[in-house]
Design a protein around this motif. Structure first.
Motif, mmCIF file in Angstrom:
data_model
loop_
_atom_site.group_PDB
_atom_site.id
_atom_site.type_symbol
_atom_site.label_atom_id
_atom_site.label_comp_id
_atom_site.label_asym_id
_atom_site.label_seq_id
_atom_site.Cartn_x
_atom_site.Cartn_y
_atom_site.Cartn_z
ATOM 1 N N VAL A 153 0.849 -1.185 0.000
ATOM 2 C CA VAL A 153 0.000 0.000 0.000
ATOM 3 C C VAL A 153 0.891 1.243 0.000
ATOM 4 C CG1 VAL A 153 -1.822 1.252 1.199
ATOM 5 C CG2 VAL A 153 -1.785 -1.251 1.269
ATOM 6 N N TYR A 154 0.721 2.061 -1.018
ATOM 7 C CA TYR A 154 1.485 3.306 -1.136
ATOM 8 C C TYR A 154 0.628 4.439 -0.582
ATOM 9 C CZ TYR A 154 4.710 0.699 -4.080
ATOM 10 O OH TYR A 154 5.621 -0.217 -4.555
ATOM 11 N N VAL A 155 1.023 4.944 0.565
ATOM 12 C CA VAL A 155 0.164 5.900 1.273
ATOM 13 C C VAL A 155 0.372 7.344 0.807
ATOM 14 C CG1 VAL A 155 -0.019 4.440 3.311
ATOM 15 C CG2 VAL A 155 1.845 6.108 3.146
ATOM 16 N N ASN A 156 1.413 7.584 0.027
ATOM 17 C CA ASN A 156 1.676 8.939 -0.460
ATOM 18 C C ASN A 156 1.698 8.974 -1.987
ATOM 19 O OD1 ASN A 156 1.928 10.280 2.070
ATOM 20 N ND2 ASN A 156 3.974 9.374 2.312
ATOM 21 N N LEU A 391 -2.569 0.365 -4.583
ATOM 22 C CA LEU A 391 -2.325 -0.943 -3.979
ATOM 23 C C LEU A 391 -1.759 -1.875 -5.037
ATOM 24 C CD1 LEU A 391 -5.219 0.290 -2.793
ATOM 25 C CD2 LEU A 391 -5.122 -1.780 -1.409
ATOM 26 N N VAL A 392 -0.777 -2.705 -4.643
ATOM 27 C CA VAL A 392 -0.138 -3.644 -5.567
ATOM 28 C C VAL A 392 -0.098 -5.021 -4.913
ATOM 29 C CG1 VAL A 392 1.925 -4.208 -6.881
ATOM 30 C CG2 VAL A 392 1.284 -1.804 -6.554
ATOM 31 N N TRP A 393 -0.715 -6.003 -5.578
ATOM 32 C CA TRP A 393 -0.665 -7.394 -5.131
ATOM 33 C C TRP A 393 0.243 -8.201 -6.062
ATOM 34 C CZ3 TRP A 393 -5.197 -4.610 -5.368
ATOM 35 C CH2 TRP A 393 -5.937 -4.484 -4.195
ATOM 36 N N GLY A 394 0.855 -9.259 -5.513
ATOM 37 C CA GLY A 394 1.642 -10.170 -6.341
ATOM 38 C C GLY A 394 3.121 -10.084 -6.094
ATOM 39 N N ALA A 395 3.548 -9.150 -5.259
ATOM 40 C CA ALA A 395 4.973 -9.030 -4.918
ATOM 41 C C ALA A 395 5.063 -8.888 -3.398
ATOM 42 C CB ALA A 395 5.590 -7.842 -5.649
ATOM 43 N N ALA A 396 5.816 -7.922 -2.931
ATOM 44 C CA ALA A 396 5.924 -7.708 -1.494
ATOM 45 C C ALA A 396 4.642 -7.077 -0.955
ATOM 46 C CB ALA A 396 7.121 -6.805 -1.196
ATOM 47 N N LYS A 397 4.442 -7.183 0.352
ATOM 48 C CA LYS A 397 3.284 -6.548 0.975
ATOM 49 C C LYS A 397 3.749 -5.704 2.155
ATOM 50 C CE LYS A 397 2.124 -10.654 3.751
ATOM 51 N NZ LYS A 397 1.042 -11.604 4.092
ATOM 52 N N GLY A 398 2.926 -4.741 2.530
ATOM 53 C CA GLY A 398 3.290 -3.841 3.607
ATOM 54 C C GLY A 398 2.855 -2.428 3.270
ATOM 55 N N GLN A 399 3.589 -1.453 3.765
ATOM 56 C CA GLN A 399 3.258 -0.059 3.539
ATOM 57 C C GLN A 399 4.492 0.687 3.078
ATOM 58 O OE1 GLN A 399 0.546 2.114 6.266
ATOM 59 N NE2 GLN A 399 2.208 3.596 6.525
ATOM 60 N N ASN A 400 4.320 1.496 2.039
ATOM 61 C CA ASN A 400 5.409 2.279 1.486
ATOM 62 C C ASN A 400 5.071 3.758 1.650
ATOM 63 O OD1 ASN A 400 7.049 3.765 -0.508
ATOM 64 N ND2 ASN A 400 7.704 1.741 -1.178
#
Length: 500
Positions: A153-156, A391-400
């Motif tokens: 999840v890219y919050v910015n 939001l990006v699925w299929g690679a790493a997960k977390g918050q950027n």
């Protein structure tokens, strides 16, 4: 005898045409109105349409008249009436299954087979773009919020524009609006806009050169084929044009019986198209126009009462005229649309994520609800309009927490197709493109934002952008220059409710 039969033919044709005019005028009188349309204009429009549709039947009536005697007048008139009704009913069905332009034709192409290019490393991609989705929208979308736990999840994240066409062109070209040219106006405050520059390569074209088969389902008139974003797609389904035609036909009391309600839900078509993209390298783009205004939580077509639609001004107070209670109501309707979109998108996300492909969800822009005195979008570069979910699925997960934009999404997808990682890299964001008012620009670098003519904002200390600082721009400002060529008719703005 020959003159008698000729008279029969002319009489039969005249009766048919007269019936067409009468039926059309009555239908126009009963039809739903649109903005600034008088009863006489509506009746004349429908009468002329019925006259045009009954012309082929008039020819048939004339041929019948050549072969019958004068004693068969009643039979001939009844036959002409029956043919007219049958013809109108038939035309309603034909219009639903036959295209009348290049843009409409994309809506009926799913039946044709797609080419498959097999690969040992498919690295398939699904891009879901959502219209008018604020960065805080997940608060009202519990299903998507739950899925976000398995995504990066890219919050910015920021858009590069305040409205759809230049923003989506940035995503599909990797260029800022000043470079790709899509959305440039002709002269100050012009409603006419240009499409993508012809020499600019699109994401689909770049992926095609890498062995991808590309399909798209879009639902916004600004994404129709006239603007160039379809380049490189093997299948481009534009639901907005078919929906616009259906809504126009459903104004008619006669045709309403045969023309179904229009739907802007892209998920059923996207699932059909996705089922044809399961082998080899595939790129699927789905654009959902909901929750674009006018907002509605009703079942069926939210624009049904808006005719074409152009009833935007019937419900939306704007600018300083908006009362707080009106904004609260409008905001609640918007949130209800988000909840409905949440339910619509979930089956598609479920299938796409299960397939193991890279899945990206991002908005073209957000929406304002009076935060800075305005409403909707297209009139400024405030955070409520340019800060978007990513939001990006299929690679790493977390918050950027890095500052990213739509051009970075483009570069990430190309890098993924070449075997690289799926991380959107931080960059300086240049914003341009307004629907309303004089053209302007803005930029974001890190957590500092500068809006031309307003000032600078430190977003961490002033996230609501209430205290502009008198500073020079920390990054480059580049506006969309007016374009010489244009290809937008006023109907696109009317279809989205921007003008009457």
């Amino acid at each position: 005898m020959a003159l008698e039969r000729l008279a029969n033919a002319l009489e039969g044709a005249a009766v048919t045409l007269l019936l067409g005019l009468v039926v059309g005028a009555i239908d126009g009188f009963l039809a739903e109105t649109v903005a600034a349309e008088s009863t006489f204009q509506r009746m004349a429009t429908f009468a002329l349409l019925a006259l045009a549709l009954s012309s082929p039947v008039a020819v048939l009536s004339a041929l019948i008249g050549l072969g019958v005697s004068r004693r068969a007048k009643k039979r001939r008139a009844l036959g002409a009436l029956g043919l007219l009704v049958a013809f109108v009913a038939g035309m309603s069905q034909v219009i639903q299954t036959t295209s009348t332009s290049e843009e409409l034709r994309g809506s009926w192409l799913l039946e044709q087979p797609l080419p498959y290019l097999r690969s040992d490393a498919p690295r398939s991609i699904a891009l879901i773009t959502v219209d008018t989705m604020r960065a805080d929208s997940l608060e009202h979308m519990p299903l998507l919020a739950a899925r976000a736990e398995g995504a990066m999840v890219y919050v910015n994240a920021h858009s590069t524009s305040s409205w759809t066409l230049p923003a989506m062109a940035s995503l599909h070209t990797g260029l800022m609006p000043a470079d790709h040219g899509a959305g440039a106006r002709q002269g100050p405050n012009s409603h006419q806009r240009s499409g993508l520059n012809e020499d600019v390569e699109t994401l689909a074209e770049r992926l095609r050169r890498r062995g991808y088969v590309n399909g798209a389902v879009v639902t916004n008139p600004y994404l129709s084929m006239r603007y160039g974003l379809h380049r490189g797609f093997d299948r481009y389904v534009d639901l907005s044009r078919r929906a616009l035609l259906q809504r126009g036909l459903r104004r008619s009391m006669l045709w309403r019986f045969w023309v179904p309600q229009a739907s802007d839900d892209p998920v059923p078509r996207a699932l059909q198209l996705q089922s044809r993209l399961v082998e080899g390298r595939a790129f699927l783009w789905v654009h959902a126009i909901e929750p674009h205004a006018p907002y509605s939580a009703r079942d069926g077509d939210p624009y049904e009462e808006c005719s074409m639609p152009d009833c935007f001004s019937d419900w939306r107070p704007t600018g300083e005229e908006a009362e707080p209670r009106d904004l609260d109501l409008i905001r609640s309707l918007y949130q209800a649309d988000l909840a409905r979109l949440d339910t619509q998108l979930d089956p598609l996300l479920d299938e796409l994520i299960a397939e193991g492909r890279l899945v990206v969800l991002v908005a073209d822009h957000g929406e304002a609800f009076g935060e800075h005195g305005g409403q909707a979008h297209g009139h400024g570069f405030w955070e409520e309009v340019t800060h978007v979910p990513l939001l990006v699925w299929g690679a790493a997960k977390g918050q950027n927490d890095g500052g990213v934009d739509l051009t970075g999404v483009h570069e990430m997808l190309v890098r993924w197709s070449d075997g690289g990682g799926a991380t959107v890299e931080a960059s300086e964001t240049s914003m341009a493109g307004l629907l309303f008012g004089e053209e302007s620009s803005a930029c974001v670098t890190g957590r500092t934002k500068f809006i031309e003519g307003v000032g600078a904002f430190e977003l961490d200390a002033d996230p609501l952008e209430l205290k502009p600082l008198a500073r020079e721009s920390p990054c480059s400002l580049r506006s969309l220059e007016p374009a010489e060529g244009t290809n937008l008719d006023i109907g696109v703005l009317r279809a989205l409710g921007y003008v009457d």
